[in-house]
Design a protein around this motif. Structure first.
Motif, mmCIF file in Angstrom:
data_model
loop_
_atom_site.group_PDB
_atom_site.id
_atom_site.type_symbol
_atom_site.label_atom_id
_atom_site.label_comp_id
_atom_site.label_asym_id
_atom_site.label_seq_id
_atom_site.Cartn_x
_atom_site.Cartn_y
_atom_site.Cartn_z
ATOM 1 N N THR A 13 -8.094 0.028 -4.202
ATOM 2 C CA THR A 13 -6.830 0.154 -3.459
ATOM 3 C C THR A 13 -6.018 -1.120 -3.708
ATOM 4 O O THR A 13 -6.458 -2.013 -4.454
ATOM 5 C CB THR A 13 -7.085 0.311 -1.952
ATOM 6 O OG1 THR A 13 -7.522 -0.947 -1.450
ATOM 7 C CG2 THR A 13 -8.123 1.375 -1.642
ATOM 8 N N THR A 14 -4.874 -1.206 -3.068
ATOM 9 C CA THR A 14 -4.074 -2.425 -3.241
ATOM 10 C C THR A 14 -4.746 -3.632 -2.590
ATOM 11 O O THR A 14 -4.452 -4.767 -2.952
ATOM 12 C CB THR A 14 -2.640 -2.225 -2.709
ATOM 13 O OG1 THR A 14 -2.701 -1.597 -1.421
ATOM 14 C CG2 THR A 14 -1.836 -1.354 -3.642
ATOM 15 N N ASP A 15 -5.657 -3.412 -1.629
ATOM 16 C CA ASP A 15 -6.469 -4.531 -1.118
ATOM 17 C C ASP A 15 -7.322 -5.095 -2.259
ATOM 18 O O ASP A 15 -7.491 -6.314 -2.386
ATOM 19 C CB ASP A 15 -7.450 -4.073 -0.027
ATOM 20 C CG ASP A 15 -6.760 -3.646 1.255
ATOM 21 O OD1 ASP A 15 -5.598 -4.037 1.478
ATOM 22 O OD2 ASP A 15 -7.401 -2.914 2.034
ATOM 23 N N LEU A 33 -5.828 11.634 -8.861
ATOM 24 C CA LEU A 33 -5.362 11.376 -7.489
ATOM 25 C C LEU A 33 -5.101 9.883 -7.284
ATOM 26 O O LEU A 33 -4.111 9.490 -6.655
ATOM 27 C CB LEU A 33 -6.394 11.886 -6.477
ATOM 28 C CG LEU A 33 -6.644 13.397 -6.501
ATOM 29 C CD1 LEU A 33 -7.779 13.767 -5.560
ATOM 30 C CD2 LEU A 33 -5.375 14.160 -6.136
ATOM 31 N N ASP A 34 -5.984 9.049 -7.840
ATOM 32 C CA ASP A 34 -5.765 7.600 -7.768
ATOM 33 C C ASP A 34 -4.456 7.227 -8.459
ATOM 34 O O ASP A 34 -3.683 6.407 -7.955
ATOM 35 C CB ASP A 34 -6.925 6.851 -8.428
ATOM 36 C CG ASP A 34 -8.147 6.724 -7.528
ATOM 37 O OD1 ASP A 34 -8.015 6.955 -6.308
ATOM 38 O OD2 ASP A 34 -9.235 6.378 -8.039
ATOM 39 N N GLU A 35 -4.206 7.846 -9.612
ATOM 40 C CA GLU A 35 -2.975 7.528 -10.357
ATOM 41 C C GLU A 35 -1.733 7.913 -9.544
ATOM 42 O O GLU A 35 -0.724 7.202 -9.560
ATOM 43 C CB GLU A 35 -2.984 8.241 -11.716
ATOM 44 C CG GLU A 35 -3.961 7.594 -12.683
ATOM 45 C CD GLU A 35 -4.215 8.400 -13.949
ATOM 46 O OE1 GLU A 35 -4.857 7.861 -14.857
ATOM 47 O OE2 GLU A 35 -3.790 9.577 -14.017
ATOM 48 N N GLY A 58 0.820 -1.218 0.000
ATOM 49 C CA GLY A 58 0.000 0.000 0.000
ATOM 50 C C GLY A 58 0.850 1.263 0.000
ATOM 51 O O GLY A 58 2.082 1.211 0.100
ATOM 52 N N GLY A 59 0.167 2.398 -0.082
ATOM 53 C CA GLY A 59 0.861 3.687 -0.165
ATOM 54 C C GLY A 59 0.922 4.442 1.155
ATOM 55 O O GLY A 59 1.746 5.333 1.321
ATOM 56 N N GLY A 60 0.016 4.081 2.084
ATOM 57 C CA GLY A 60 0.035 4.657 3.423
ATOM 58 C C GLY A 60 0.006 6.177 3.449
ATOM 59 O O GLY A 60 -0.579 6.829 2.588
HETATM 60 P P1 UTP Z 1 -3.544 1.985 -0.867
HETATM 61 O O1 UTP Z 1 -3.740 0.626 -1.351
HETATM 62 O O2 UTP Z 1 -2.364 2.293 -0.050
HETATM 63 O O3 UTP Z 1 -4.869 2.450 -0.091
HETATM 64 O O4 UTP Z 1 -3.554 2.956 -2.116
HETATM 65 P P2 UTP Z 1 -5.063 2.905 1.421
HETATM 66 O O5 UTP Z 1 -6.480 2.758 1.684
HETATM 67 O O6 UTP Z 1 -4.473 4.283 1.568
HETATM 68 O O7 UTP Z 1 -4.320 1.807 2.286
HETATM 69 P P3 UTP Z 1 -3.088 1.835 3.349
HETATM 70 O O8 UTP Z 1 -3.246 3.036 4.241
HETATM 71 O O9 UTP Z 1 -1.823 1.870 2.540
HETATM 72 O O10 UTP Z 1 -3.271 0.560 4.062
HETATM 73 C C1 UTP Z 1 -3.399 4.354 -1.967
HETATM 74 C C2 UTP Z 1 -4.300 5.064 -2.931
HETATM 75 O O11 UTP Z 1 -3.861 4.799 -4.293
HETATM 76 C C3 UTP Z 1 -4.973 4.673 -5.173
HETATM 77 C C4 UTP Z 1 -6.223 4.956 -4.314
HETATM 78 O O12 UTP Z 1 -6.502 6.349 -4.359
HETATM 79 C C5 UTP Z 1 -5.753 4.577 -2.909
HETATM 80 O O13 UTP Z 1 -6.516 5.210 -1.912
HETATM 81 N N1 UTP Z 1 -4.971 3.326 -5.809
HETATM 82 C C6 UTP Z 1 -4.218 2.314 -5.302
HETATM 83 C C7 UTP Z 1 -5.729 3.105 -6.959
HETATM 84 O O14 UTP Z 1 -6.448 3.988 -7.438
HETATM 85 N N2 UTP Z 1 -5.685 1.873 -7.569
HETATM 86 C C8 UTP Z 1 -4.933 0.848 -7.093
HETATM 87 O O15 UTP Z 1 -4.926 -0.254 -7.700
HETATM 88 C C9 UTP Z 1 -4.198 1.081 -5.915
#
Ligand code: UTP
Length: 235
Positions: free
Chosen positions: A128-130, A74-76, A52-54
């Motif tokens: 998200t990465t989840d 923003l997602d990108e 994840g991006g944290g």
């Molecule tokens: P994260 O997976 O880190 O989400 O992606 P998060 O909810 O902030 O999780 P934690 O805190 O690391 O656990 C960060 C952001 O990147 C974009 C989304 O905006 C996400 O909130 N993202 C990430 C995408 O749009 N697509 C992806 O496949 C992954």
């Protein structure tokens, strides 16, 4: 012939939150130990790991939002940060982990046929990465998805703000999906414990979600291997 158990039935996907990777406290030691763990287990278990991006992603997203960027932009930006974290971890794990994180689910599946572990960040806007981890788990018919996060399980209330919160060791998919849908707002950088797409994808595919504190490496190791662990199971 021995019966196949959940620990040997298929690949394991691990989603590591950015809030676990970089906390500002002992990150170097943690990343070294995590890389050792993933390299070791990856030899015997086919393993895919998303990072994840944290807070780093959230900070960039906050600034970008102030500049008037669209949610897709923003997602990108968030995706770029998750890929940076994947690169950092993969570089420490070393071969066979590909140094350039795969950019799509299909590429990650392809890489897993060549070696394990495979480490990647985000793929496309909107989740998200989840969510990436869950799509991969469904695609690979994974034995389980281990969510390595900054709490040690699912609570009935937010344990960070409510001291009376009680941990739920077993949660049904219907209970968990209700929690995720009620609490996730869906904007870039927003998430509750697990993302909506991820929860829906796993529930539909019937893949268990095990939730463990990502900094508790002994329990993370046990959860990945399918052994008893301290955390919550959504099944
Ligand atoms: P994260 O997976 O880190 O989400 O992606 P998060 O909810 O902030 O999780 P934690 O805190 O690391 O656990 C960060 C952001 O990147 C974009 C989304 O905006 C996400 O909130 N993202 C990430 C995408 O749009 N697509 C992806 O496949 C992954």
């Amino acid at each position: 012939m021995p019966r196949r158990t959940s620990s040997t039935a298929g690949p394991v996907v691990v989603s590591i939150g950015g809030s676990v990777l970089l906390t500002g406290d002992g990150d170097r030691e943690y990343l070294i130990a995590l890389a050792d763990l993933l390299r070791g287990i990856g030899r015997s278990v086919r393993l895919v790991v998303t990072t994840g991006g944290g807070r780093t992603a959230r900070e960039y997203i906050r600034i970008g939002r102030g500049l008037g960027l669209t949610e897709v932009e923003l997602d990108e930006i968030g995706i770029e940060v998750t890929r940076l974290h994947a690169r950092l971890l993969a570089a420490r794990v070393g071969p066979p982990a590909p140094p350039h994180p795969p950019g799509t689910i299909a590429e990650a599946v392809h890489e897993l046929a060549r070696g394990s572990p495979v480490i990647l960040g985000g793929t496309e806007p909107g989740h998200t990465t989840d969510g990436v981890a869950a799509l991969l788990a469904a695609r690979l018919r994974a034995a389980r998805l281990v969510n390595a996060t900054d709490v040690n399980g699912v609570y009935d209330r937010d344990p960070r703000t409510d001291p009376k919160a009680v941990r739920l060791d077993r949660v049904t998919w219907s209970e968990f999906r209700s929690m995720v849908h009620a609490l996730a707002s869906g904007g870039a950088g927003q998430n509750f414990l697990f993302d909506r797409l991820g929860a829906d994808t796993l529930a539909r595919a019937g893949i268990p979600l095990w939730i463990v504190h990502g900094r508790d490496l002994a329990n993370l190791d046990a959860a990945i291997r399918g052994l008893p662990f301290d955390g919550s199971r959504v099944e």
